[in-house]
Design a protein around this motif. Structure first.
Motif, short mmCIF file in Angstrom:
data_model
loop_
_atom_site.label_atom_id
_atom_site.label_comp_id
_atom_site.label_asym_id
_atom_site.label_seq_id
_atom_site.Cartn_x
_atom_site.Cartn_y
_atom_site.Cartn_z
N UNK A 1 0.72 -1.09 -0.07
CA UNK A 1 -0.17 0.03 0.09
C UNK A 1 0.87 1.20 -0.06
N UNK A 2 2.06 1.26 0.84
CA UNK A 2 2.68 2.60 0.55
C UNK A 2 3.62 2.76 -0.59
N UNK B 1 22.04 -3.47 4.92
CA UNK B 1 20.86 -4.12 4.21
C UNK B 1 20.15 -2.75 3.76
N UNK B 2 19.96 -1.59 4.65
CA UNK B 2 19.23 -0.71 4.07
C UNK B 2 20.18 0.11 2.89
N UNK B 3 21.26 0.05 3.04
CA UNK B 3 22.16 0.66 1.99
C UNK B 3 22.11 -0.25 0.70
N UNK B 4 22.18 -1.55 0.80
CA UNK B 4 21.91 -2.52 -0.29
C UNK B 4 20.59 -2.24 -0.88
N UNK B 5 19.58 -2.07 -0.03
CA UNK B 5 18.20 -1.79 -0.78
C UNK B 5 18.08 -0.42 -1.66
N UNK B 6 19.09 0.41 -1.38
CA UNK B 6 19.05 1.78 -2.20
C UNK B 6 18.99 2.98 -1.41
N UNK B 7 18.81 2.85 -0.07
CA UNK B 7 18.77 4.11 1.06
C UNK B 7 20.09 4.84 0.82
N UNK C 1 13.62 -1.02 -0.68
CA UNK C 1 13.96 -1.51 -2.06
C UNK C 1 12.99 -1.24 -2.98
N UNK C 2 11.66 -1.48 -2.65
CA UNK C 2 10.41 -1.03 -3.47
C UNK C 2 10.33 0.34 -3.86
#
Ligand code: SAM
Ligand code: SF4
Ligand code: SF4
Length: 338
Positions: A55-56, A115-121, A89-90
Motif C-alpha cells: 500500500x505504501x 541491508x538498508x544501503x543495499x536496498x537503495x537508501x 527496495x520497493x
C-alpha cells in the motif's frame, strides 16, 4: 508515467513526501513521546491499521507521479518496522524518485545499516541531543546512553550512507550541549542540524520560553567557530546552512519557530495508518487507506491527492502565537514523523 506538477492555494508545488512507517518507538524523548503520556497502557496502532508495504508503495508511486522527488522514511522509530529494507527496495526502484532518506534514533543501525544501503537508501539523519550519557538517558526517557547511537552512526558510515545529525535544543535541558555537539560533529566531519523545539502535538508541554532560537545558537557558536553562510541548495530547503571556515563541514539550523519557512513548504506527510497530512501541525488527516482497501482505482487516488493538495492553505508556523498553540488540536509527532 509522465510527471504532473501540482500546486496548492499558495502556489507551492508538491515535492517531498514523509512517510511514517510505525507509531511505536524504543525511546520516550521528552519533547516527542513523554514517558508519562506514552506509558505501558498507551494504545498504539494495531498491525492491521498500518499500511502494508504494497500500500505504501502504491501511494508513493502516485505521489511521485504528482511531483514528489524526495521521500523520507520516519516514525515513531522506523527501524522498528519489520523488514524495512524490503520497503526501501520497493521505493528506491520508483521511476522519477531522486532521493530516499531515513530519520532514526540510530539504535538499530548496527543491525540494519548495510541491508538498508543495499536496498537503495542514500542517507540517514540520526537524532542525538547530547553527548553526555546521563543527560541523554534523561532526554530519551529510557536511560539509554550515547553508546548505542554513536555505534549506529559508525555503522551508517561503514555502510557508506550519507549522515546528518539532528539535535533538538530545549532551553535549560540541553543548551549546554550546543558547543560539545558542534565540536564532536566538526571533528568527525558530520553535518549537525540544530532543531528549534517545536509545539508539535499536545503532550510535550511546549512553551515559547523553552525555545532556543537559531539566533541564540548561532551567537554561541560564533564565540567558538568561524562560519560562513551557504546559499540554499534548492527551493524549499528546510535548513539554513553555514560552513566552518576552511573546512567542508556544514552546520544547519531548522528554524521552524523563529524564522518560519511555510512559504516554500513543499512537504506532504503520510501517517503509518494511511492518513495524508499537509502540515505537521494539522489535527486531522485525509484518509487514503480505507479508499484503497475499498477498491479505489489509481485514477481515484490521483484525483483525491490532487484535490487535497490543490486545496492546501497551511502555514501554521507563519501564524504561530501562544494562542494558536493552546487552542489548536494537533497530531503527535510520533504519529506522522518529523
Ligand atoms: N525516531 C526517529 C528519530 O528520532 O529520529 C524519527 C522520528 S522523530 C519524530 C523525527 C525528528 O523529529 C527527530 O529528529 C526528532 O528529534 C524530531 N522531533 C521530535 N519532537 C520534536 C519537537 N517537539 N520539536 C522539534 N523536533 C522534534
Ligand atoms: Fe522516538 Fe524519535 Fe520521538 Fe525520540 S524523537 S521519542 S526517538 S520518535
Ligand atoms: Fe510546512 Fe506546516 Fe511547517 Fe509551515 S508549519 S513549514 S506549512 S509543515
Amino acid at each position: 508515467m509522465e510527471k504532473t506538477i501540482i500546486h496548492d492555494k499558495l502556489n507551492r508545488p508538491l515535492r517531498d513526501l514523509r512517510i511514517s512507517v510505525i507509531d511505536r518507538c524504543n525511546f520516550r524523548c521528552q519533547y516527542c513521546m513523554p514517558a508519562d503520556q506514552f506509558g505501558s497502557d498507551f494504545e498504539f496502532l494495531p498491525r492491521s491499521a498500518l499500511l502494508t508495504y504494497e500500500e505504501i508503495e502504491r501511494v508513493a508511486r502516485i505521489f511521485v507521479h504528482l511531483g514528489v522527488e524526495k521521500i523520507r522514511l520516519t516514525g515513531g522509530e522506523p527501524l522498528l518496522r519489520r523488514d524495512l529494507p524490503i520497503l526501501v527496495a520497493k521505493l528506491s526502484s520508483l521511476d522519477g524518485l531522486r532521493d530516499i532518506a531515513l530519520t532514526t534514533n540510530g539504535v538499530l543501525l548496527p543491525k540494519l545499516a548495510s541491508s538498508l544501503k543495499d536496498a537503495g537508501l542514500k542517507r540517514v539523519n540520526v537524532s542525538i541531543d547530547s553527548l553526555n550519557d546521563e543527560l541523554f538517558g534523561k532526554i530519551n526517557g529510557r536511560g539509554v546512553g550515547t553508546g548505542p547511537v554513536l555505534d549506529g552512526i559508525a555503522a551508517a558510515k561503514a555502510a557508506g550512507l550519507g549522515i546528518k545529525i539532528n539535535m533538538v535544543v530545549k532551553k535549560g535541558l540541553n543548551d549546554s550541549e550546543i558547543i560539545p555537539m558542534a565540536q564532536y560533529c566538526k571533528e568527525n566531519k558530520l553535518e549537525l542540524r540544530y532543531i528549534e523545539f517545536m509545539d508539535v502535538g499536545s503532550t510535550n508541554g511546549w512553551k515559547m520560553d523553552d525555545v532556543v532560537s537559531k539566533k541564540e545558537i548561532f551567537q554561541m557558536l560564533s564565540e567558538h567557530f568561524e562560519m560562513e553562510p551557504i546559499d540554499p541548495a534548492y527551493y524549499g530547503e528546510v535548513a539554513k546552512h553555514y560552513r566552518y571556515k576552511n573546512t567542508n563541514v556544514k552546520v544547519g539550523f531548522i528554524t521552524s519557530v523563529s524564522e518560519s519557512f511555510c512559504s516554500s513548504c513543499t512537504r506532504a506527510r503520510l501517517s503509518a495508518n494511511g492518513q495524508i497530512y499537509t502540515c505537521l501541525f494539522n489535527g486531522n488527516g485525509y484518509d487514503i487507506r480505507n479508499m484503497m482497501r475499498n477498491g479505489a482505482t489509481d485514477e481515484q487516488l490521483v484525483e483525491r491527492i490532487v484535490s487535497i493538495w490543490n486545496n492546501r492553505r497551511d502555514r501554521y508556523s507563519d501564524e504561530r502565537t501562544a494562542e494558536t498553540n493552546k487552542h489548536r488540536k494537533k497530531i503527535e509527532m510520533s504519529y506522522i514523523g518529523g
